[in-house]
Scaffold this motif. Structure first.
Motif, PDB file in Angstrom:
ATOM      1  N   ILE A  97       0.831  -1.201   0.000  1.00  0.00           N
ATOM      2  CA  ILE A  97       0.000   0.000   0.000  1.00  0.00           C
ATOM      3  C   ILE A  97       0.871   1.259   0.000  1.00  0.00           C
ATOM      4  O   ILE A  97       0.503   2.277  -0.612  1.00  0.00           O
ATOM      5  N   MET A  98       2.031   1.209   0.649  1.00  0.00           N
ATOM      6  CA  MET A  98       2.935   2.362   0.618  1.00  0.00           C
ATOM      7  C   MET A  98       3.376   2.667  -0.813  1.00  0.00           C
ATOM      8  O   MET A  98       3.412   3.829  -1.231  1.00  0.00           O
ATOM      9  N   MET A  99       3.683   1.630  -1.574  1.00  0.00           N
ATOM     10  CA  MET A  99       4.070   1.818  -2.969  1.00  0.00           C
ATOM     11  C   MET A  99       2.896   2.354  -3.793  1.00  0.00           C
ATOM     12  O   MET A  99       3.062   3.233  -4.653  1.00  0.00           O
ATOM     13  N   ILE A 100       1.690   1.844  -3.517  1.00  0.00           N
ATOM     14  CA  ILE A 100       0.500   2.292  -4.238  1.00  0.00           C
ATOM     15  C   ILE A 100       0.201   3.761  -3.926  1.00  0.00           C
ATOM     16  O   ILE A 100      -0.215   4.531  -4.798  1.00  0.00           O
ATOM     17  N   MET A 101       0.430   4.168  -2.679  1.00  0.00           N
ATOM     18  CA  MET A 101       0.219   5.572  -2.312  1.00  0.00           C
ATOM     19  C   MET A 101       1.120   6.498  -3.124  1.00  0.00           C
ATOM     20  O   MET A 101       0.686   7.558  -3.601  1.00  0.00           O
ATOM     21  N   TRP A 145      -2.437  18.541   6.325  1.00  0.00           N
ATOM     22  CA  TRP A 145      -1.410  18.960   7.275  1.00  0.00           C
ATOM     23  C   TRP A 145      -1.223  17.900   8.352  1.00  0.00           C
ATOM     24  O   TRP A 145      -0.087  17.572   8.735  1.00  0.00           O
ATOM     25  N   ILE A 146      -2.316  17.337   8.854  1.00  0.00           N
ATOM     26  CA  ILE A 146      -2.231  16.291   9.882  1.00  0.00           C
ATOM     27  C   ILE A 146      -1.529  15.063   9.328  1.00  0.00           C
ATOM     28  O   ILE A 146      -0.686  14.441   9.998  1.00  0.00           O
ATOM     29  N   ILE A 147      -1.859  14.682   8.082  1.00  0.00           N
ATOM     30  CA  ILE A 147      -1.231  13.514   7.462  1.00  0.00           C
ATOM     31  C   ILE A 147       0.268  13.743   7.268  1.00  0.00           C
ATOM     32  O   ILE A 147       1.093  12.845   7.531  1.00  0.00           O
ATOM     33  N   ILE A 148       0.642  14.943   6.830  1.00  0.00           N
ATOM     34  CA  ILE A 148       2.067  15.257   6.640  1.00  0.00           C
ATOM     35  C   ILE A 148       2.814  15.199   7.969  1.00  0.00           C
ATOM     36  O   ILE A 148       3.946  14.693   8.045  1.00  0.00           O
ATOM     37  N   MET A 154      -5.534   6.746   1.556  1.00  0.00           N
ATOM     38  CA  MET A 154      -4.864   5.544   2.072  1.00  0.00           C
ATOM     39  C   MET A 154      -3.921   5.908   3.217  1.00  0.00           C
ATOM     40  O   MET A 154      -3.809   5.161   4.204  1.00  0.00           O
ATOM     41  N   ALA A 155      -3.244   7.056   3.098  1.00  0.00           N
ATOM     42  CA  ALA A 155      -2.375   7.493   4.190  1.00  0.00           C
ATOM     43  C   ALA A 155      -3.179   7.800   5.445  1.00  0.00           C
ATOM     44  O   ALA A 155      -2.771   7.457   6.561  1.00  0.00           O
ATOM     45  N   SER A 156      -4.341   8.445   5.284  1.00  0.00           N
ATOM     46  CA  SER A 156      -5.193   8.722   6.444  1.00  0.00           C
ATOM     47  C   SER A 156      -5.753   7.444   7.045  1.00  0.00           C
ATOM     48  O   SER A 156      -5.949   7.354   8.259  1.00  0.00           O
ATOM     49  N   MET A 157      -5.991   6.436   6.205  1.00  0.00           N
ATOM     50  CA  MET A 157      -6.490   5.158   6.698  1.00  0.00           C
ATOM     51  C   MET A 157      -5.437   4.441   7.536  1.00  0.00           C
ATOM     52  O   MET A 157      -5.768   3.721   8.485  1.00  0.00           O
ATOM     53  N   MET A 158      -4.161   4.628   7.197  1.00  0.00           N
ATOM     54  CA  MET A 158      -3.093   4.023   7.983  1.00  0.00           C
ATOM     55  C   MET A 158      -2.917   4.718   9.330  1.00  0.00           C
ATOM     56  O   MET A 158      -2.375   4.139  10.260  1.00  0.00           O
ATOM     57  N   ILE A 159      -3.368   5.982   9.438  1.00  0.00           N
ATOM     58  CA  ILE A 159      -3.278   6.699  10.715  1.00  0.00           C
ATOM     59  C   ILE A 159      -4.369   6.226  11.663  1.00  0.00           C
ATOM     60  O   ILE A 159      -4.096   5.719  12.748  1.00  0.00           O
ATOM     61  N   SER A 160      -5.624   6.406  11.254  1.00  0.00           N
ATOM     62  CA  SER A 160      -6.754   5.981  12.091  1.00  0.00           C
ATOM     63  C   SER A 160      -8.028   6.030  11.257  1.00  0.00           C
ATOM     64  O   SER A 160      -8.070   6.675  10.198  1.00  0.00           O
ATOM     65  N   GLU A 161      -9.070   5.370  11.750  1.00  0.00           N
ATOM     66  CA  GLU A 161     -10.363   5.400  11.068  1.00  0.00           C
ATOM     67  C   GLU A 161     -10.989   6.788  11.134  1.00  0.00           C
ATOM     68  O   GLU A 161     -11.635   7.228  10.172  1.00  0.00           O
ATOM     69  N   ASN A 162     -10.822   7.481  12.256  1.00  0.00           N
ATOM     70  CA  ASN A 162     -11.387   8.822  12.380  1.00  0.00           C
ATOM     71  C   ASN A 162     -10.731   9.802  11.409  1.00  0.00           C
ATOM     72  O   ASN A 162     -11.405  10.677  10.846  1.00  0.00           O
ATOM     73  N   MET A 163      -9.422   9.643  11.217  1.00  0.00           N
ATOM     74  CA  MET A 163      -8.724  10.509  10.269  1.00  0.00           C
ATOM     75  C   MET A 163      -9.212  10.249   8.850  1.00  0.00           C
ATOM     76  O   MET A 163      -9.429  11.188   8.068  1.00  0.00           O
ATOM     77  N   TRP A 164      -9.405   8.984   8.507  1.00  0.00           N
ATOM     78  CA  TRP A 164      -9.916   8.645   7.178  1.00  0.00           C
ATOM     79  C   TRP A 164     -11.330   9.202   6.989  1.00  0.00           C
ATOM     80  O   TRP A 164     -11.652   9.752   5.928  1.00  0.00           O
TER      81      TRP A 164
END
Length: 337
Positions: A150-154, A259-262, A187-197
């Motif tokens: 998924i990192m490569m896909i992102m 900004w949060i994802i970065i 996808m990056a937000s999904m890796m952080i948390s469900e609320n972020m996604w």
């Protein structure tokens, strides 16, 4: 003869809604697959139109690509059931399941069908395809995610979505590549948390809804229409605010989830991914600024006598929601001071 009425259309909308919920709440992979299939069969009648060959072609292409992805998904599920105790195959099976779900949502490198189908749809169907049809695959992807894959896909989503937007004159294709670019952020937000996604997805859907509704009311499909039409200044301002917010320009509301994802990626030492995300967002902002900047500056004398106005009560509501994005200025001041 038109093969479904407005009541049948509402029925398909409800089917599309409930079958997505069934798919993401199922206890088995087979139930998830069935939910995806019924969701597919509910969306095809909405985009089919015997009076428009482009819609019919888009429906056929959508059915074929989704069928291929469903076959791969079902085959991966069967392999997983057979090889349940073989832990050496788990990595391979996770990549297969992830690939079929990525193809269903139109992610890179399986994005070949997405812009072509978007080109043949109405704006409201484009909105459904860019937002609602991504919910089930994204949530199912979070159940069985291969992090390295998924990192490569992102990275691919961010780069392909930005680079492929060059030399595009169709706004629907530009929105399609913007959706591919935002899939990387999702996808990056999904890796952080469900609320972020959920926060990122709701904000992205909100901005897409406003833009698609505006383009639908103005009947605009190509960039030169924005440049040539003598639009009201308030319409141009509304487009500018929403495009800048969608691109993640710092003062606007769309900047904050990015900004949060970065910040999360920087704290996790993912510097290459952070650099790719930031550069891709700058390229997407270049496309948006090019459209809005020229529409403000260029004036065509032959159209000065003709002023395009919108006589629609919903437009005032849209302008109000567009100004909500400007609350990012207030939030920005509170967060920095």
């Amino acid at each position: 003869m038109y093969f479904y009425t407005n009541s049948n259309k509402m029925f398909f909308f409800f089917m599309l809604f409930f079958k997505t919920l069934i798919s993401i709440s199922s206890n088995s992979w087979l139930g998830c697959w069935m939910g995806l299939e019924i969701n597919l069969l509910s969306f095809i009648p909405l985009i089919s139109n015997t009076k428009n060959l482009l819609n019919t072609e888009a429906a056929l292409k959508y059915f074929l690509t989704q069928s291929i992805a469903s076959i791969n998904f079902l085959f991966s599920i069967i392999l997983k059931m057979i090889l349940f105790k073989n832990f050496e195959m788990n990595n391979f099976l996770s990549i297969m399941i992830n690939s079929s779900l990525l193809m269903k949502m139109g992610s890179a490198p399986f994005y070949f069908w997405f812009p072509n189908i978007m080109e043949g749809l109405s704006w409201m169907n484009c909105f459904i395809l860019m937002t609602w049809q991504k919910i089930s695959p994204m949530i199912l992807l979070s159940y069985y995610m291969n992090n390295n894959f998924i990192m490569m896909i992102m990275m691919l989503n961010a780069m392909i979505g930005a680079i492929s937007g060059f030399n595009q004159t169709s706004i629907r294709k530009l929105m399609a590549f913007s959706s591919i670019n935002n899939l990387g952020w999702l996808m990056a937000s999904m890796m952080i948390s469900e609320n972020m996604w959920l926060m990122y997805f709701l904000l992205y859907s909100f901005l897409n809804l406003i833009l698609c509704f505006l383009f639908s009311m103005l009947n605009i499909f190509y960039i030169n229409q924005i440049l040539n039409f003598n639009l009201m200044t308030i319409i141009k301002m509304s487009l500018m605010i929403n495009f800048f917010s969608l691109g993640g320009l710092p003062p606007f509301l769309g900047f904050f989830p990015k900004w949060i994802i970065i910040n999360f990626l920087m704290n996790s030492n993912m510097y290459l991914l952070t650099f790719i995300f930031i550069m891709s967002s700058l390229i997407m902002l270049f496309f948006y600024i090019r459209m809005i900047y020229l529409s403000f500056l260029l004036n065509f004398f032959k159209l000065k006598w003709f002023k395009i106005k919108i006589k629609n009560n919903f437009f005032s509501i849209i302008n109000f929601f567009s100004l909500i994005s400007m609350t990012g200025l207030i939030m920005n001041n509170f967060m920095f001071f």
